[in-house]
Structure formats: C-alpha cells, structure tokens
Scaffold this motif. Structure first.
Motif, mmCIF file in Angstrom:
data_model
loop_
_atom_site.group_PDB
_atom_site.id
_atom_site.type_symbol
_atom_site.label_atom_id
_atom_site.label_comp_id
_atom_site.label_asym_id
_atom_site.label_seq_id
_atom_site.Cartn_x
_atom_site.Cartn_y
_atom_site.Cartn_z
ATOM 1 N N PRO A 599 88.208 22.131 -5.799
ATOM 2 C CA PRO A 599 87.934 23.118 -6.849
ATOM 3 C C PRO A 599 87.110 24.284 -6.334
ATOM 4 C CG PRO A 599 87.441 20.884 -7.605
ATOM 5 C CD PRO A 599 87.660 20.804 -6.127
ATOM 6 N N GLY A 600 87.249 25.404 -7.007
ATOM 7 C CA GLY A 600 86.391 26.551 -6.732
ATOM 8 C C GLY A 600 85.071 26.405 -7.465
ATOM 9 N N ALA A 601 84.268 27.422 -7.363
ATOM 10 C CA ALA A 601 82.949 27.405 -7.993
ATOM 11 C C ALA A 601 83.052 27.944 -9.416
ATOM 12 C CB ALA A 601 81.959 28.235 -7.184
ATOM 13 N N SER A 602 82.400 27.260 -10.355
ATOM 14 C CA SER A 602 82.316 27.792 -11.713
ATOM 15 C C SER A 602 81.186 28.810 -11.778
ATOM 16 C CB SER A 602 82.060 26.655 -12.711
ATOM 17 O OG SER A 602 80.809 26.042 -12.456
ATOM 18 N N GLU A 603 81.081 29.458 -12.901
ATOM 19 C CA GLU A 603 80.015 30.430 -13.069
ATOM 20 C C GLU A 603 78.674 29.719 -13.222
ATOM 21 O OE1 GLU A 603 80.976 32.906 -16.343
ATOM 22 O OE2 GLU A 603 82.786 33.725 -15.423
ATOM 23 N N SER A 604 77.618 30.491 -13.164
ATOM 24 C CA SER A 604 76.276 29.929 -13.259
ATOM 25 C C SER A 604 76.117 29.167 -14.566
ATOM 26 C CB SER A 604 75.238 31.050 -13.180
ATOM 27 O OG SER A 604 73.950 30.546 -13.391
ATOM 28 N N PRO A 605 75.653 27.912 -14.527
ATOM 29 C CA PRO A 605 75.484 27.154 -15.771
ATOM 30 C C PRO A 605 74.352 27.720 -16.609
ATOM 31 C CG PRO A 605 74.603 25.916 -13.922
ATOM 32 C CD PRO A 605 75.274 27.121 -13.339
ATOM 33 N N SER A 606 74.453 27.504 -17.921
ATOM 34 C CA SER A 606 73.399 27.936 -18.828
ATOM 35 C C SER A 606 72.595 26.722 -19.264
ATOM 36 C CB SER A 606 73.984 28.652 -20.042
ATOM 37 O OG SER A 606 74.898 27.814 -20.723
ATOM 38 N N VAL A 607 71.316 26.940 -19.517
ATOM 39 C CA VAL A 607 70.385 25.864 -19.830
ATOM 40 C C VAL A 607 69.870 26.058 -21.249
ATOM 41 C CG1 VAL A 607 68.299 24.642 -19.110
ATOM 42 C CG2 VAL A 607 69.713 25.792 -17.402
ATOM 43 N N ALA A 608 69.821 24.980 -22.036
ATOM 44 C CA ALA A 608 69.323 25.044 -23.403
ATOM 45 C C ALA A 608 68.621 23.736 -23.732
ATOM 46 C CB ALA A 608 70.464 25.305 -24.389
ATOM 47 N N ASP A 609 67.948 23.719 -24.877
ATOM 48 C CA ASP A 609 67.286 22.516 -25.408
ATOM 49 C C ASP A 609 66.397 21.859 -24.354
ATOM 50 O OD1 ASP A 609 68.783 23.082 -27.619
ATOM 51 O OD2 ASP A 609 70.311 21.559 -27.232
ATOM 52 N N GLY A 683 89.197 16.970 -2.929
ATOM 53 C CA GLY A 683 87.863 16.913 -2.349
ATOM 54 C C GLY A 683 86.816 17.467 -3.278
ATOM 55 N N VAL A 684 85.646 17.676 -2.704
ATOM 56 C CA VAL A 684 84.496 18.206 -3.432
ATOM 57 C C VAL A 684 84.521 19.731 -3.334
ATOM 58 C CG1 VAL A 684 81.974 18.249 -3.605
ATOM 59 C CG2 VAL A 684 83.161 16.137 -2.966
ATOM 60 N N GLY A 685 84.372 20.395 -4.475
ATOM 61 C CA GLY A 685 84.476 21.846 -4.521
ATOM 62 C C GLY A 685 83.190 22.557 -4.149
ATOM 63 N N GLU A 686 83.264 23.876 -4.277
ATOM 64 C CA GLU A 686 82.097 24.698 -3.991
ATOM 65 C C GLU A 686 81.113 24.617 -5.158
ATOM 66 O OE1 GLU A 686 83.362 28.656 -3.301
ATOM 67 O OE2 GLU A 686 84.923 28.095 -1.872
ATOM 68 N N PRO A 687 79.828 24.615 -4.857
ATOM 69 C CA PRO A 687 78.850 24.584 -5.953
ATOM 70 C C PRO A 687 78.821 25.920 -6.690
ATOM 71 C CG PRO A 687 77.731 24.825 -3.848
ATOM 72 C CD PRO A 687 79.176 24.582 -3.528
ATOM 73 N N SER A 688 78.481 25.861 -7.956
ATOM 74 C CA SER A 688 78.329 27.085 -8.739
ATOM 75 C C SER A 688 77.082 27.831 -8.278
ATOM 76 C CB SER A 688 78.197 26.742 -10.225
ATOM 77 O OG SER A 688 76.961 26.096 -10.463
ATOM 78 N N THR A 689 76.971 29.073 -8.694
ATOM 79 C CA THR A 689 75.716 29.781 -8.446
ATOM 80 C C THR A 689 74.623 29.121 -9.272
ATOM 81 O OG1 THR A 689 76.325 31.327 -10.199
ATOM 82 C CG2 THR A 689 76.839 31.967 -7.943
ATOM 83 N N PRO A 690 73.375 29.134 -8.786
ATOM 84 C CA PRO A 690 72.304 28.424 -9.514
ATOM 85 C C PRO A 690 72.049 29.063 -10.874
ATOM 86 C CG PRO A 690 71.649 28.914 -7.248
ATOM 87 C CD PRO A 690 72.903 29.676 -7.506
#
Length: 899
Positions: A599-609, A683-690
C-alpha cells in the motif's frame, strides 16, 4: 453565346481573383466591461477595439445606442480602433459603448461594453442629532452613506478612537446598510459614533458627522424576548460558484445568542463560515440550496428568520457552432447556422453590415438559422449572428463573397498517388474551384464510373470505393464542367496486402519486483516495411531515453520487456499499446498491466478525544495498489522513545476497511505523534505523514519510586534515598515526592513533601534519635492532579553514635620476647548500641628501641562473628608481620589482645 449577366460575372471574376487576399473586417479584440476608479492618478480610460482586414478597416463608436462624434467632444479621441476618454466624469461618460469596424467588404459591430466609474462622495457636514436611549434598551444608529459606486466596506469609530469599533454578540455592523446595531445598551456605550465608509476600488474613505449616543439611567429597560432587526431576504437566487453572505442580528435583553441551521435538518456544510451574525457560503453549489434559519434566543424567548436560497443554473454564453466565411456562386443557395450554449437559453438575431437583417423573399432568418436562396451579387457583405440572454451577448461574424468561374483544380487537385491495403476503402475527393458549381464525372482508365455496387459518387463529387481488390488498381480521373468551361485531374491507386497482428500483447498482472515481457508479432505485405511503436498510457515510449523498457526481436516481431530483470514498479501499471505502421495501414493491439504492490501512504491522521491514556485516531484510506488492504497498524513516538513504536489499539487488529481506532495504554502528560501503516498481501506499505503533535491529559502518577534505602549520615540523622521517577512517568506538572517514615513498631507516620522531581535523597534531623535506630520508610509521588502510589516499606537504620565510656581495668603481661598480652574490661552495652572495634596503643617509657612500638588494633567483629587479631613485631614497629593467637569476643566483649 454568353448572357449579359454572365459577361458581367466573368469581368468581376478577374477582380475577385486578384483580391484573393482581401477580406472584410474581423475583430481580434473587442471592448469589455470596465469599472474605472475615479481616485487613481491616471485620468485616462481606454476602451480597446481592434480588427483585421484588407483593406484595413476604419472605426467609429456608439454610446448608449447613439453615434459618438469624437470631433465635437474633446474628452474623446481614437487611437487606431481604441477609444480614449480623457478626464472622465462618472455622470457624463458612463454608459454602454459599441465599436464599429468597416472596410470595402462590409461592416461589423462589437459586443456591448458597459463603462462604469467607482467613486465615493462625501458625507453631509450637517451635525447629526443626539440619540437618547435607556440603559438596557436596544438602539440602531443609521449610517446613511453618501452616493457611491463600487464595493463598499462599513465600520464605526467610537469617540475618535484609532481602532474601529469591534463587533461582538452585542454590537453588529451591517455591510448592506452600514447601520450599527446595539442589542442592549450599557452605560459605557455613551459617546460619539462616526460611520466610516471605504470604497475598496478607489481605496478612499469618508467619515460621517458624529452621532452622539446619550444613555439615560433614570429608568432601566426591562427584559424582553429577541427581536430580529437585521434579516436576509426570504428568497435569494444564487448562481453557481458565487459567494453569498446572510446577515442576521437581534435586539433583546438579555443579549440574544445567534445560531444557524438548515430547515431540512441537514448539518451545515463544512465550507460554511460563521462570523458573529454573518453566515457565508463560498462557491455556491446545488447542494447548498435550501431554507436556512437564523435563531435568536435568550431565556425570555426566541425568534426565527428564514430565507430560501435557490440555486440558479447560470451558464455563460459560449459558441458551440459559429459561422464560416462563404464564397458562393450566383443562384446558389446558402444556409448558415450558429449555435450558442448558455443558461438561460439564448435568443438570436442577425445583422448585415452592422444593421438588422431584413428578411424578405429569398432571405429568411429563423432563430439561429439564416437561409439565402438564389444568391445575387447584392448579397455580398459581412453577416453577424448575435446570441443573447439576460446576462449578455456574443457575436459570430462571417463574410459572404459572390463569384463566378470555370472549374479549376489549381488549389485542390486529385491526390496524385494512393496506396491502400486490400479490403480497404478508396476515397478520392474532386473539389475544383467553380462558380457556379460544376458537374462531376469519374473515369478509371478509359472506363466511365457510373456508381453502384462498391462504387459511390457523392453529391460533392467525392468517389468512394469499398472493399477494394487488386482489380481496382489503376488511374482515376475526375472531369468537372460548368457552363463557363471544363477541367480534369487524375491520380493513381496501388493496392497492397493488409497488415495483421498475429501475436498481440496480453493483459496481465504482476507484483512489484517481477519481470515482464509483452509480445507483438505481425504479418504484412512483403513489399512493405512495418514500423513498430509502443505507447504507455497514451504516450509514445522513447526507448533511447528509457532505462525501464527495451524492444527486441527480428523481422515482423517486436517484444518489449522490462530492463534489469525483476524490477517492475507500481509506476509501470497502465495500458500498453503496440502500434504497427506501414505505408498503407496502421494496426494496433493493447494490453492492460496491473501491478500489485504494498500500500501507499495515507494522509496525516487526525487526533480527537484526547484523554490521559487514550486518543481517537482517524485517517483516510491508503492507496491499495491493486491488492486489498488487510489491516492497519498504528505507530507512535514521543521525545522519550527510540524511533517509532507500534502501540496498542481498540480493536487490537484494525481491519483494512476501518479508518479509525482508539489508541490505548498511553502515558499521561506526554507529547505524542502518530502515524498509520497499511498492510496487504504484497507487504507492508509506506507510513503516513505524522499527525500534529498532541499531549495526553495529566493524571495521578502511577509509578512509585524504586530502590528505596538509606542509612549513614551524621549523628542524629535519618538518611533516606531512592531512585527518581523518570520524566515520562510523572504524569503531570508540579511533580514531587512524599517521604513517609516511622520508628519500627510505632503506628504514626511522619510525612514530608519533596517538591523537586529530580530529588533522590531526604535527610531527617533529630538529635534525640538513638544511633542505629530502625525506621520503616516508604516514598510516594504526587503531581498537580493528586497523589500517586507509595513504594514498598523498607527498614532503614539511623546514623551511628560515638561510645560514651572508655574500657576500664587495663593491664598487660609479656607473652614472649617479642609479644605482650593486653587485658581490659569491655564497655557496658548500656552505654552505646554496638561496639565495632577497640584501639590499643602504647607510648614510649624509656624503653630500648626494640621495645618501642606503636600498635593499632581494631576489632571489626559484630555480634555472632569472630575475627583474628594482628601480631606486631616490637623489634620493627613499622611492619605488621602476621595475625595470630588471641581472639576477640564478639560484640566488643573481648578483654585481651596479643601483641
């Protein structure tokens, strides 16, 4: 014998041919709407107009439908075709302008251009009357702006303060009227209010006379429910892409709160901006249409304002079909059609030489279609189709030339040689210049072709032969004839065998790193040399510049393969086309390549709660690269971690269809960054941006100090030590330690706080503490949230004490020539806790050197232990020879030592 009118045409034909490069006017630049700011230093308005033509056109202008005489008005002058207005006046020179271009062949008119001037006049200097209002009452201060044009921005100044009055829940400035609304007047609102108006185009500002506001405090206004004073229209038609602002403000006591909602219950779109009492919808789309409600509410009641926003599908006018210049023969028929697209649907009108076209007899105009039957010389000229609706108009122009001539193949002869594949289709055009139109005959060799079967002679004279064979080879001649003369033109047909791809490339799948070969084999005419070309996603592959591809193979065969062995990458997925070209035909075959990869990298995850130990993490789907994502793993890092670490989540294994998870087991009051990694079968994809860094919330400390111990120190001290708690385990601010201790066997604890998070030692001083007393000790932790756990209880001894009595009854006897035995009474146990050692010394009493010795004997015994003493050589007092003989009783009870 020619008729007189035919002779006239032939004479005019010579002039027409000589004027081949001459043509009527064509606009290359038309005037456009303009808003001119009056405050700029440039006092010249330029309305552009330019047209091409041979001979060059001359120009004139109309304003508001009337001819403009540039000679009688010194403000106007022409520069080539453009109109210049010097020192313009917004009253005299505003209006609708139109450019007219004329030459020998006719006249055309431009689209209308509206010229406006942005200006801002001054307020009246007349003093404004005071406004008296009771405290708690509402008030509206009128701006009454001066005459203006162009975008205006309103603000108010209070008591000539340098900063404009700030809007809030109690005060509102309408950008539609400029009025200032105060929902509930307070005592500090008394003062002078000045309305400031700024023209955004001219960048000029004007200020009104101050309006004094007097606040009466004799009677305080009672409470009442909201009254919506500023409302938006009940119905608004909004075009696509426009921005709309709705204003809503209510008066009331207490000050009403304003909220917005949709009447259909749907949530407001994310793009909508709400600023105090203004709702703004940018880039209006059909989904934004509907009824919007403004709710003004206080505890005395509420009021609602509604408005229906209707999406208006306005499409700018544009041509789908324009006019083309036509050169027609006398008595021929002409039909012109123009077609424009736009919303609302346009209507059409026609002009000839800049004037409305008069329809009669031979000339008929219906909507977007113009028909002229039996064309005459008088029909020559410039024609325009104008499409218009409520939002504007567009012009299409064309020139009609009327001419007469015998057939002439000079400009368009029959194609000299045509090479086709067997089974193909022969198309030979025969389009001589002729006026009136010529009749056409086709010959193959000496045979007249009459059409029928595989042969078709089209209305325009084109010869079409389908499914050709070798028997169709030969010379084809077109003969054109009208009553002014005849002419012919011929060409040769050669027939070849068709080219076929007998081994095409096949669609396939590949994983990243694999190798790939795409075949392409053809069979073609032996006299032809096929040329192979490969295309990737519509673009030709340049094998001389591509490191990834290579084309190999013999005659009639080409194979494209990936260079470098097993190195197919995701970027190589797509459509591959093998194209084979010969002199007579082109064939191609396509294959799709799907490359499966991690897989490719997803966008930066968002944090809540965010809590002290958990957060909610969400992310967008990662590109699966043609292999479904089976799971996501969540990683985190802190200032204290070594790189990225996989962390616990709920669910424990995040499935590939889920785009969120609860991250658990986090440490309170620690800065975290998160990223997600997708996994699929490849396989294991690229990590998303932090993610953006976040800090977990503080909590009570959960980790107690370890390695609690102590002992030693000066007399009367209890020394307690521990290993400090690491920073990442302190769980919050103001971290410190609680030291608790008590004498062994007692119940009451003594506690003290140590406020330093780095502390590792505490000393309790009390001279009354007996030496080597046993204490129970425990060390706890605390921070700004509360107290945490205590360590396990350990026993720590206080410091040692000095003996208070000396040994008594000291005596000695000789044991040998070099040894003596010394005896004494031990110190009673009541005088101290424990005797660790005794010291035995001697001093010189006129003895011989061999009898002189200085001895230091120390018993290091403790209760229950036995130690051997030392023997000192009296003849060499500086050297210890050995220990032997007498022993010391444990606990300091020894009463003899052998020297």
């Amino acid at each position: 014998m020619l008729l007189p009118w035919e002779l006239l045409i032939l004479l005019s034909l010579k002039d027409c041919l000589a004027e081949n490069a001459r043509h009527g006017p064509v606009f290359s630049q038309e005037p456009s709407d303009i808003i001119f700011p009056m405050s700029t230093g440039d006092n010249l308005v330029i309305i552009n107009c330019k047209a091409t033509g041979n001979p060059p056109p001359h120009y004139r202008w109309k304003v508001n439908g009337e001819d403009l005489d540039t000679n009688s008005d010194s403000n106007y002058r022409l520069l080539e075709g453009s109109l210049l207005i010097s020192n313009p006046d917004f009253i005299s020179h505003g209006g609708v302008y139109q450019c007219i271009a004329t030459n020998f062949f006719g006249t055309i008119v431009s689209r209308n251009a509206r010229v406006q001037f942005a200006f801002l006049q001054s307020f009246s200097r007349k003093p404004r009357n005071p406004v008296s209002v009771r405290e708690g009452q509402a008030v509206v201060l009128l701006c009454a702006p001066p005459s203006h044009h162009g975008e205006i921005q309103y603000s108010w100044v209070f008591n000539r303060e340098p900063r404009p009055l700030q809007q809030d829940a109690r005060r509102f400035i309408s950008q539609r009227t400029g009025n200032l609304y105060i929902a509930k007047v307070e005592a500090e609102d008394a003062g002078n209010y000045t309305c400031a108006v700024r023209n955004m185009m001219t960048n000029s500002s004007e200020f009104s006379s101050p309006t004094p506001l007097v606040v009466r405090r004799d009677v305080i206004m009672g409470e009442y429910e909201p009254k919506i004073e500023v409302r938006f229209p009940e119905t608004l038609h909004i075009s696509k892409g426009m921005s709309v602002k709705l204003e809503c403000f209510a008066l009331g006591n207490p000050v009403p709160s304003i909220s917005w909602r949709r009447a259909d219950g749907n949530s407001l779109a994310a793009k909508i901006k709400i600023n105090h009492s203004v709702l703004e919808i940018p880039y209006f789309s059909p989904e934004d249409g509907g009824v919007y409600e403004c709710v003004a509410e206080n505890y005395r009641g509420k009021n609602v304002a509604k408005g229906h926003l209707i999406f208006q599908n306005v499409e700018h006018l544009h041509w789908g079909q324009t006019l083309k210049d036509a050169q027609m023969a006398i008595d021929a028929n002409l039909q012109w059609e123009c077609k424009a697209f736009g919303e609302p649907r346009p209507t059409y009108r026609w002009l000839k030489n800049g004037q409305p076209l008069t329809t009669h007899g031979r000339i008929h105009a219906e909507a977007n279609t113009l028909t002229i039957s039996k064309i005459a010389l008088s029909d020559s000229g410039m024609y325009q189709c104008i499409a218009q609706n409520a939002f504007g108009s567009i012009h299409a122009s064309a020139e009609l030339k009327v001419a007469a001539s015998p057939p002439d193949f000079t400009r368009s002869p029959v194609k000299k040689a045509t090479v086709l594949q067997r089974g193909g289709e022969l198309v030979l055009e025969c389009r001589p210049d002729a006026s009136p139109r010529a009749t056409i005959l086709w010959w193959r060799g000496s045979d007249l072709l009459r059409g029928g079967g595989r042969q078709t002679i089209m209305e325009d004279g084109t010869l079409r032969v389908t499914n050709i064979t070798k028997l169709d080879e030969g010379r084809y001649t077109c003969v054109a004839r009208n009553h002014f003369g005849a002419s012919s033109s011929s060409g040769l047909l050669v027939v070849k065998e068709p080219t076929k791809i007998i081994a095409p490339p096949l669609s396939s799948d590949a994983s990243v790193g694999q190798s790939l070969v795409l075949p392409c084999e053809v069979a073609s005419d032996s006299t032809l040399s096929p040329v192979f070309k490969w295309f990737f996603n519509g673009k030709a592959i340049d094998f001389s510049r591509q490191d990834h591809f290579e084309m190999i193979g013999g005659v009639g065969t080409r194979v494209m393969e990936k260079k470098g062995g097993r190195n197919v990458q995701l970027k190589h997925a797509g459509k591959y086309v093998c194209m084979v070209q010969t002199e007579v035909d082109t064939v191609s075959a396509a294959a799709n390549l799907i490359v499966r990869g991690p897989p490719g990298a997803s966008e930066s995850p968002s944090v809540a709660d965010v809590t002290d130990t958990t957060v909610k993490l969400s992310w967008s789907p990662a590109p699966d690269n043609h292999s479904p994502i089976t799971m996501y793993t969540v990683q985190a890092r802190t200032p204290f971690s070594i790189g990225w670490q996989t962390i616990n989540t709920v669910p424990d294994s995040v499935p590939g269809q889920m785009m969120h998870a609860i991250v658990t087991d986090l440490i309170p009051w620690v800065d975290y960054e998160f990223r997600v990694v997708a996994v699929n079968a490849v396989g294991v994809g690229e990590p998303s941006t932090p993610s953006e860094p976040i800090r977990t919330k503080p909590a009570v400390p959960r980790v107690a100090p370890i390695n609690v111990s102590g002992g030693g120190g000066a007399q009367g001290e209890l020394v307690i030590t521990w290993e400090p708690v690491l920073e990442e385990q302190q769980s919050g601010e103001d971290f410190g330690y609680v030291v608790a201790f008590r004498p062994l066997g007692t119940s009451a604890w003594i506690q003290t706080a140590v406020a330093s998070p780095d502390a590792s030692r505490y000393v309790y001083r009390n001279d009354s503490i007996p030496p080597l007393s046993q204490f129970e000790v425990s060390v706890g932790v605390y921070n700004s949230v509360g107290e945490g756990p205590f360590s396990q209880v350990v026993v720590v001894l206080s410091s040692e004490g000095e003996p208070s009595e000396a040994p008594s009854d000291i005596r000695g006897r000789a044991a040998s020539a070099s040894e003596i035995v010394v005896f004494w009474e031990p110190v009673p146990s009541r005088s101290t806790n424990e005797i660790i050692s005794y010291e035995v010394g001697q001093r010189k009493q006129d003895l011989t050197p061999k009898q002189q010795a200085v001895n230091a004997l120390r018993c290091c015994g403790h209760v229950g232990a036995w130690k051997t003493l030392i023997k000192i050589d009296l003849f060499s007092a500086t050297q210890i020879l050995s220990w032997e003989g007498a022993t010391v009783c444990p606990g300091g009870r020894t009463s003899a030592a052998e020297l």
